[in-house]
Scaffold this motif. Structure first.
Motif: not given
Length: 451
Positions: A106-123, A276-283
């Motif tokens: 399981g890799t580091h995936c990328g180099e984003a800051p801790d509040d920078g989850v991916t838009v689609k799946f929230g990784r 956090h999850h990017p879809w939270f407010n939709d549910v």
């Protein structure tokens, strides 16, 4: 129908996972070539070299076969550095890895800051993610929940086809934290299974698992704020993804007797890992939780859903099992090598979970019990979101904010995802609504009905 496990067998894990010490590894390979071609070709592999220290000696394994793994994490939009699988050459399975044929990274995936989850799946694409996920696996182990094994690794990636000037720099070694994950087949054997089941062959949890195993798994997913899993509970289950994916991120160990049990895995988009999850407010509406936090709301939603799935005796037994191991859970948190933000997030989820299950008063909170209850925008019975039909029984509601005649104003927790996309109901997600007071009770499931 598969027979049910009575006394499950659990074998010892590979020696690779007998220690929680960080494992230093170096992997040398043409990563640019692998990432360019394997994202669209599942069978594409490159050859590389794995190096590690064993008893003070440097050991190098040449000719390892490296492929990408994962589902959504393979996408460019999710991970610049996707998950890997390393397969050892035949006849050269290192003792340090317990004789395993392969390891999953399981890799580091990328180099984003801790509040920078991916838009689609929230990784969470940085090296905090795999370390947090290792903590989740250790937490589940301490709680007695069947799952894969995992160990933290300090990975040095050496690009043999490095391109100077790229970001991150690929003309020198890339050092990042990672996670070594047990192979699913090895876990199936460890839990007494002779084979697994894929989702095409799986029917439903009620037919194939014990209620105790399913309740344990469902509460564990609630604890970690994970929504990246599917398990068809009954033949007609339509909750979230259960209809189209009878099994997702849940492995199954089938013993020689035919008895089966679920094994949890893959938590890189769980709330306890990402924050956090990017879809939270939709549910959901975070105002529902006493703390007004998204973490507590997510935990409450999945905890409360269990009341629609199991009888009281099954629920109370599962709750008691988690409460009995509470001290162990917090000990794992205290001992984990988490970043400061990750530790805070983990404690939020743990605290929310135990608040939600420890007392009967908290667990058996008010829910809709009537089969024909409707939502009203005002105390004058102006119906809203009628296209979605009646409120599903088992839907949690807050204590009354105010009353008017036979109506009460409450906040709704869409624990069953009844108004989740593609459906829309802003009245539920953004504020209070009105419902008949008589439609709500704490007595759910009905205490008079035996399991």
């Amino acid at each position: 129908m598969i027979a049910r496990i009575v006394a499950p067998v659990v074998l010892a894990a590979s020696s690779l996972f007998s220690s929680y010490d960080v494992l230093p590894l170096q992997l040398k390979a043409p990563f640019n070539d692998l990432f360019d071609r394997a994202r669209t070709d599942d069978s594409y592999a490159v050859t590389g070299t794995l190096s590690y220290d064993a008893r003070g000696q440097r050991v190098t394994v040449d000719g390892v076969r490296i492929t990408l793994r994962g589902n959504t994490s393979r996408r460019d939009s999710e991970c610049a550095f996707p998950k890997l699988k390393v397969q050892f050459p035949d006849g050269n399975r290192p003792d340090a890895f317990g004789g395993l044929a392969s390891i999953k990274i399981g890799t580091h995936c990328g180099e984003a800051p801790d509040d920078g989850v991916t838009v689609k799946f929230g990784r969470l694409p940085n090296e905090h993610s795999p370390v947090r996920e290792v903590f989740v696996y250790r937490l589940l182990e301490a709680l007695g929940v069947p799952s894969l094994k995992a160990r933290q690794a300090a990975m040095t990636y050496v690009y043999t086809d490095g391109k100077p000037g790229q970001t991150p720099p690929q003309d020198r070694p890339l050092v990042r934290q990672a996670m070594i994950v047990e192979d699913t087949e090895a876990a199936i054997k460890r839990f007494g299974g002779e084979r697994g089941i894929d989702e095409k062959a799986f029917s439903n949890a009620r037919a194939q698992f014990t209620a105790a195993d399913t309740a344990r798994l469902t509460l564990a997913e609630a604890l970690i704020g994970n929504f990246d899993w599917c398990l068809r509970m009954t033949p007609g289950d339509t909750y979230r993804c259960d209809a189209r994916h009878p099994l997702w991120n849940v492995a199954v160990a089938v013993a020689a007797s035919g008895a089966a049990r679920p094994i949890m895995n893959d938590f890189d988009v769980a709330g306890i890992v990402t924050g956090h999850h990017p879809w939270f407010n939709d549910v959901f509406n975070a105002a529902f939780a006493p703390s007004k936090s998204a973490a507590e709301t997510e935990v409450l939603a999945q905890v409360q859903r269990t009341r629609t799935l199991f009888g009281r005796a099954e629920l109370d037994a599962a709750r008691a099992e988690f409460v009995r191991r509470k001290t162990d859970a917090y000990r794992v948190l205290d001992e984990a090598s988490l970043d400061a933000v990750g530790r805070t997030i983990a404690r939020q989820y743990l605290d929310a979970f135990y608040r939600a299950i420890e007392s009967d008063d908290a667990f058996y909170r008010p829910v809709v019990t009537a089969t024909d209850a409707r939502l009203y925008a005002t105390g004058n019975r102006d119906v809203v979101c009628s296209a979605a039909g009646p409120i599903p029984p088992g839907t949690p509601v807050s204590e009354p904010l105010q009353t008017r005649g036979t109506l009460m104003q409450v906040l709704i927790l869409d624990a069953l995802w009844h108004w989740a996309p593609p459906a829309k109901c802003p009245a539920v997600h953004a504020g209070p609504v009105w419902i008949e007071t008589s439609a709500v009770s704490r007595n759910y499931p009905n205490s008079a009905i035996k399991n």
